[in-house]
Write an enzyme that holds these catalytic residues in place. Structure first.
Site, PDB file in Angstrom:
ATOM      1  CG  HIS A 119      -0.255   0.230   2.609  1.00 47.23           C
ATOM      2  ND1 HIS A 119       0.525  -0.961   2.948  1.00 47.23           N
ATOM      3  CD2 HIS A 119      -0.084   1.240   3.331  1.00 47.23           C
ATOM      4  CE1 HIS A 119       1.227  -0.465   4.043  1.00 47.23           C
ATOM      5  NE2 HIS A 119       0.784   0.777   4.447  1.00 47.23           N
ATOM      6  CG  ASP A 121       1.683   5.078   4.722  1.00 46.00           C
ATOM      7  OD1 ASP A 121       1.445   3.829   5.055  1.00 46.00           O
ATOM      8  OD2 ASP A 121       2.941   5.576   5.259  1.00 46.00           O
ATOM      9  CG  HIS A 268       5.175   0.993   3.245  1.00 46.60           C
ATOM     10  ND1 HIS A 268       4.497   2.135   2.681  1.00 46.60           N
ATOM     11  CD2 HIS A 268       4.442   0.662   4.463  1.00 46.60           C
ATOM     12  CE1 HIS A 268       3.773   2.829   3.527  1.00 46.60           C
ATOM     13  NE2 HIS A 268       3.747   1.906   4.640  1.00 46.60           N
ATOM     14  NE  ARG A 283       2.433   6.046   9.020  1.00 42.74           N
ATOM     15  CZ  ARG A 283       1.260   5.453   8.463  1.00 42.74           C
ATOM     16  NH1 ARG A 283       1.452   4.260   8.006  1.00 42.74           N
ATOM     17  NH2 ARG A 283       0.268   6.183   8.243  1.00 42.74           N
TER      18      ARG A 283
HETATM   19  C1  SIN Z   1       2.856   1.142   7.749  1.00 37.30           C
HETATM   20  O1  SIN Z   1       2.168   0.790   6.880  1.00 37.30           O
HETATM   21  O2  SIN Z   1       3.207   2.228   8.073  1.00 37.30           O
HETATM   22  C2  SIN Z   1       3.564   0.040   8.842  1.00 37.30           C
HETATM   23  C3  SIN Z   1       4.676  -0.367   8.368  1.00 37.30           C
HETATM   24  C4  SIN Z   1       5.292  -1.107   9.245  1.00 37.30           C
HETATM   25  O3  SIN Z   1       4.866  -1.459  10.386  1.00 37.30           O
HETATM   26  O4  SIN Z   1       6.352  -1.925   8.745  1.00 37.30           O
END
Ligand code: SIN
Length: 294
Positions: A119, A121, A268, A283
């Site tokens: 995805h 973000d 990612h 985050r």
């Molecule tokens: C996310 O999608 O920001 C999470 C990524 C992760 O936890 O590695």
């Protein structure tokens, strides 16, 4: 009649460097991702250092800063050097938490881990966050818990010119209900989760390079096509990402690593391979300054 031979290779970006004025980076893979050591993000960051970070980020798209000691204010202050901070649409269900911090916590009791699937973000937002920075402080004792990243400039460049032209005229719908209700079973805010239409091929506002901008996390369909046509085209794009490891890098977290990525040209996926162990991070995401454009 001449038959065009399509190359399966995308050359390394000729402008890419590993040495910058204030630090050097170690590539994680040839096309995406670099590790940075020896930079302390808790100290005041000079304009000169910021310019080097921006240059390295433009070259590598994903930067993993090792050995950081950041409290929430320092994490957010680093984010603000790039722009205003984003508030996640799921924050409405967590009024006791800092709106600018998204806790990414997985334990044996978790029903899901955030971002387990390719995805970009919050691409459901009309102006999605342009960057995210995840600071992982607790890694699973058993190892694992890596994050995969993919270079979406390169995904676009791997398509044939005819497919690039076809996709270049299309837009697609990105719907927050898909992950937040469909996968995470959360209760939507009043008015529902955001839903937006973006070009399938976007242009990065800083580099001007084209990007394949659909993702299996949020993109529900391509506008103006039959549903079955849309499904086939989206699946082709998603399969390209899954099939081509040369698009990827894999960030192996160490405790106190902050990874910065560019949501305008990467996707990612978090790997939950450490059950029943735990992983913890926070985050911060940075607001984009314009909607994705073609
Ligand atoms: C996310 O999608 O920001 C999470 C990524 C992760 O936890 O590695």
């Amino acid at each position: 009649m001449t038959v065009a031979v399509l190359s399966k290779h995308v050359p390394i970006q000729p402008t890419r460097r590993t040495r910058y004025g204030s630090f050097e980076v170690t590539p994680i893979s040839p096309h995406i991702g670099a590790e940075v050591r020896g930079v302390d993000l808790s100290k005041p960051i000079s304009e000169e250092l910021m310019a080097d970070i921006r240059a390295a980020w433009a070259d590598w798209l994903v930067l993993a800063f090792r050995d950081q000691r950041l409290d929430r204010e320092a994490h957010k202050a680093f984010g603000r050097r790039f722009g205003r901070l984003h508030v996640h649409p799921m924050h409405h269900g967590r009024p006791d938490q800092d709106p600018e911090i998204l806790v990414v916590k997985t334990t044996a009791q978790s029903a899901y881990t955030a971002g387990e699937g390719w995805h970009t973000d919050v691409s459901c937002d009309p102006i999605p966050p342009m960057a995210s920075m995840l600071y992982i402080t607790e890694t699973p004792e058993c190892g694992g818990g890596d994050t995969l990243f993919a270079n979406m400039y390169m995904a676009y460049e791997m398509l044939s010119p005819a497919m690039q032209d076809f996709l270049g005229g299309l837009t697609a719908v990105h719907d927050g209900a898909l992950p937040y209700i469909g996968s995470y079973k959360s209760t939507p805010p009043e008015g529902g989760y955001p839903r937006s239409e973006h070009p399938v091929v976007t242009r990065h506002p800083d580099t001007g390079r084209r990007v394949l901008f659909v993702n299996s996390g949020f993109t529900t369909h391509i506008a103006g096509l039959h549903r079955w046509e849309s499904r086939a085209i989206l699946d082709m794009c998603f399969q390209l990402l899954q099939r081509e490891p040369k698009l990827h890098c894999r960030v192996r977290w160490e405790p106190n690593t902050l990874t910065l990525w560019d949501n305008r040209c990467t996707q990612h996926q978090a790997v939950w391979d450490y059950y029943p162990y735990s992983r913890y991070g926070e985050r911060v995401s940075i607001l984009g300054d314009q909607p994705p454009t073609s």
